[in-house]
Write a protein that holds these residues in place. Structure first.
Motif, PDB file in Angstrom:
ATOM      1  N   LEU A 130      14.039 -30.198 -48.847  1.00  0.00           N
ATOM      2  CA  LEU A 130      13.456 -31.270 -48.045  1.00  0.00           C
ATOM      3  C   LEU A 130      13.339 -30.874 -46.582  1.00  0.00           C
ATOM      4  O   LEU A 130      12.380 -31.257 -45.895  1.00  0.00           O
ATOM      5  CB  LEU A 130      14.310 -32.542 -48.155  1.00  0.00           C
ATOM      6  CG  LEU A 130      14.318 -33.280 -49.492  1.00  0.00           C
ATOM      7  CD1 LEU A 130      15.339 -34.416 -49.453  1.00  0.00           C
ATOM      8  CD2 LEU A 130      12.942 -33.820 -49.821  1.00  0.00           C
TER       9      LEU A 130
ATOM     10  N   LEU B 208      13.028 -36.754 -55.127  1.00  0.00           N
ATOM     11  CA  LEU B 208      12.736 -35.334 -54.972  1.00  0.00           C
ATOM     12  C   LEU B 208      11.433 -34.962 -55.669  1.00  0.00           C
ATOM     13  O   LEU B 208      10.643 -34.171 -55.159  1.00  0.00           O
ATOM     14  CB  LEU B 208      13.894 -34.498 -55.521  1.00  0.00           C
ATOM     15  CG  LEU B 208      15.223 -34.599 -54.759  1.00  0.00           C
ATOM     16  CD1 LEU B 208      16.305 -33.809 -55.485  1.00  0.00           C
ATOM     17  CD2 LEU B 208      15.071 -34.107 -53.329  1.00  0.00           C
TER      18      LEU B 208
ATOM     19  N   LEU C 159      25.611 -35.809 -54.001  1.00  0.00           N
ATOM     20  CA  LEU C 159      24.416 -35.576 -54.802  1.00  0.00           C
ATOM     21  C   LEU C 159      24.682 -35.761 -56.290  1.00  0.00           C
ATOM     22  O   LEU C 159      23.782 -36.122 -57.047  1.00  0.00           O
ATOM     23  CB  LEU C 159      23.881 -34.156 -54.547  1.00  0.00           C
ATOM     24  CG  LEU C 159      23.268 -33.914 -53.163  1.00  0.00           C
ATOM     25  CD1 LEU C 159      22.928 -32.451 -52.993  1.00  0.00           C
ATOM     26  CD2 LEU C 159      22.026 -34.767 -52.974  1.00  0.00           C
TER      27      LEU C 159
ATOM     28  N   PHE D 140      17.121 -30.957 -52.633  1.00  0.00           N
ATOM     29  CA  PHE D 140      17.559 -31.648 -51.423  1.00  0.00           C
ATOM     30  C   PHE D 140      17.451 -30.724 -50.211  1.00  0.00           C
ATOM     31  O   PHE D 140      16.943 -31.117 -49.154  1.00  0.00           O
ATOM     32  CB  PHE D 140      18.999 -32.133 -51.595  1.00  0.00           C
ATOM     33  CG  PHE D 140      19.551 -32.838 -50.395  1.00  0.00           C
ATOM     34  CD1 PHE D 140      19.307 -34.190 -50.201  1.00  0.00           C
ATOM     35  CD2 PHE D 140      20.312 -32.167 -49.455  1.00  0.00           C
ATOM     36  CE1 PHE D 140      19.810 -34.855 -49.085  1.00  0.00           C
ATOM     37  CE2 PHE D 140      20.821 -32.812 -48.346  1.00  0.00           C
ATOM     38  CZ  PHE D 140      20.567 -34.158 -48.167  1.00  0.00           C
TER      39      PHE D 140
ATOM     40  N   LYS E  94      13.568 -43.722 -47.079  1.00  0.00           N
ATOM     41  CA  LYS E  94      13.990 -42.345 -47.287  1.00  0.00           C
ATOM     42  C   LYS E  94      13.123 -41.309 -46.582  1.00  0.00           C
ATOM     43  O   LYS E  94      13.563 -40.174 -46.393  1.00  0.00           O
ATOM     44  CB  LYS E  94      14.010 -42.028 -48.795  1.00  0.00           C
ATOM     45  CG  LYS E  94      15.058 -42.802 -49.586  1.00  0.00           C
ATOM     46  CD  LYS E  94      15.008 -42.433 -51.047  1.00  0.00           C
ATOM     47  CE  LYS E  94      15.981 -43.217 -51.891  1.00  0.00           C
ATOM     48  NZ  LYS E  94      17.380 -42.849 -51.620  1.00  0.00           N
TER      49      LYS E  94
ATOM     50  N   ILE F 125      18.790 -39.215 -56.763  1.00  0.00           N
ATOM     51  CA  ILE F 125      17.650 -38.921 -55.890  1.00  0.00           C
ATOM     52  C   ILE F 125      16.608 -38.057 -56.591  1.00  0.00           C
ATOM     53  O   ILE F 125      15.641 -37.625 -55.966  1.00  0.00           O
ATOM     54  CB  ILE F 125      18.092 -38.234 -54.581  1.00  0.00           C
ATOM     55  CG1 ILE F 125      18.728 -36.873 -54.868  1.00  0.00           C
ATOM     56  CG2 ILE F 125      19.020 -39.126 -53.790  1.00  0.00           C
ATOM     57  CD1 ILE F 125      18.906 -36.039 -53.619  1.00  0.00           C
TER      58      ILE F 125
ATOM     59  N   THR G 177      19.830 -39.946 -49.315  1.00  0.00           N
ATOM     60  CA  THR G 177      20.649 -39.987 -50.520  1.00  0.00           C
ATOM     61  C   THR G 177      21.099 -41.395 -50.882  1.00  0.00           C
ATOM     62  O   THR G 177      21.130 -41.762 -52.057  1.00  0.00           O
ATOM     63  CB  THR G 177      21.897 -39.098 -50.335  1.00  0.00           C
ATOM     64  OG1 THR G 177      21.486 -37.795 -49.919  1.00  0.00           O
ATOM     65  CG2 THR G 177      22.670 -38.981 -51.634  1.00  0.00           C
TER      66      THR G 177
ATOM     67  N   GLY H 252      19.838 -36.838 -44.104  1.00  0.00           N
ATOM     68  CA  GLY H 252      20.221 -36.523 -45.476  1.00  0.00           C
ATOM     69  C   GLY H 252      21.034 -37.627 -46.120  1.00  0.00           C
ATOM     70  O   GLY H 252      20.857 -37.930 -47.312  1.00  0.00           O
TER      71      GLY H 252
END
Length: 385
Positions: A132, A96, A87, A129, A190, A92, A176, A172
């Motif tokens: 999500l 987000l 991350l 993240f 995504k 991202i 990413t 995930g």
């Protein structure tokens, strides 16, 4: 889930998983071949589903067969550190913001904005993240881990029980790392497959619930659980009628622009005329080209009614050089000085029909004398009739 191929692709994934379960139980080579064969078919139904499913499938097989992967999997701290490191280097934050803010109202409206305001976008990214997953799974975010605990209490967990978790990890990773799609959408790969994750989690959780009822073997308690669930859902539904009466309409703000869209009756009449008279091999050009269109334009609406392929539509979804060439060709056809010149240009473009939405006709026929159909501002020119 609006794409018609999504449901078929999810079914394909589930069939592939059935063969995977057969392979886990019997180690039959035909079963593992069938697993990948059906997975390959998913690409034809909805490629986005395979983008999430294939990494999960390969990760599952690695966990089943490779001892060093099994050793790493026993140390979840390794995975957490790898995620945090990922991350840090992955950008991202725009995604987000799109999911948590651009898709409001959500069940957690305002949380992510508050985090960004308080600690900044970089520090908020890991929390965004993690957020999500409850966003994608809803109550299953709690029920699936609970189902694992329940099954662990009554019987030994198998490797297949962990597949939903592996799929969540693959999701995930794709979220990413996925690059921009050829159509220019940075988020294309995504998020479109999240419904597959939801369905897989739902099936696994439901199976555990059924197993629990079987283990209890108490009819009265089983009835209480079933009736209690139905009653709770009924009370919830009656308490929020607006959500169910308008269930076919999107709640998120950006989706409302695609609902209750007005379509001109003149467009419908022109499209129906072409539908009655075109050949299966014909192609059509609708002018003017909307160079800002991404999801829908007059060309896509015309295609849905006439059942004809378009020369160009949804301009911004095209690769830039290809879109530019198509736009120049369309302009050359529209600006042709004579009908014969327009016919010649249409032949080069492999276009048999020209449809215009304008008060003034194209250069080769400004008074619409060559039009085979006209209603309102819509006119149809045929280069084959």
């Amino acid at each position: 889930m609006s794409h018609p191929g999504s449901g078929y692709a999810i079914a394909g994934v589930l069939i592939s998983l059935i063969f995977l379960k057969i392979w886990i139980d019997s180690r039959d080579r035909i079963a593992v071949i069938a697993t990948f064969a059906v997975a390959a078919m998913v690409f034809e139904l909805r490629a986005h589903m395979l983008v999430w499913y294939l990494p999960a499938l390969l990760g599952f097989l690695a966990l089943a067969e490779l001892k060093w992967v099994q050793k790493i999997a026993k140390h979840p701290t390794t995975w957490v550190l790898a995620l945090l490191l990922l991350l840090v280097f992955a950008n991202i934050r725009p995604y987000l913001w799109f999911v948590h803010v651009g898709s409001e109202p959500t069940g957690y409206t305002g949380i992510y904005q508050s985090l960004v305001a308080e600690i900044g976008g970089n520090l908020a990214a890991p929390f965004g993240f993690i957020l999500l997953y409850p966003g994608m799974l809803g109550i299953l975010f709690v029920l699936y881990p609970l189902s694992l605990l329940i099954k662990w209490k009554y019987e030994k967990l198998t490797l297949m029980d962990w597949f939903p978790m592996i799929l969540a990890g693959a999701a995930g990773s794709v979220i990413t790392l996925a690059p921009m799609a050829p159509n220019g959408d940075p988020f294309e790969f995504k998020h479109r497959a999240f419904v597959m994750l939801y369905v897989v989690m739902l099936i696994w959780t439901s199976c555990t619930a059924i197993m629990l009822m079987y283990r209890i073997r108490n009819n009265h308690l089983t009835y209480i659980l079933v009736v209690g669930f139905v009653a709770a859902f009924t009370v919830y539904s009656l308490g929020r009628p607006a959500e169910f009466l308008d269930a076919e309409k999107p709640k998120f703000l950006w989706g409302k622009q695609y609902v209750d869209t007005f379509i001109s009756s003149d467009l419908i009449a022109a499209a129906n005329f072409v539908r009655r008279n075109h050949l299966k091999t014909d192609r059509i050009l609708v002018l003017p080209v909307d160079i800002k269109a991404r999801t829908a334009d007059d060309a896509t609406r015309f295609a849905s009614i006439s059942n004809m392929p378009q020369y160009i539509s949804r301009y911004t979804m095209w690769e830039r050089a290809k879109a530019g060439t198509a736009l120049r060709n369309a302009a050359d056809l529209n600006n042709a000085l004579t009908y014969d010149g327009a016919r010649e240009q249409a032949k080069k473009m492999n276009v048999q029909w020209l449809v215009t939405n304008s008060k003034v006709g194209p250069n080769f026929d400004p008074d619409f004398k060559k039009a085979v159909f006209r209603q309102g501002n819509w006119a149809v020119f045929s280069f084959i009739l």
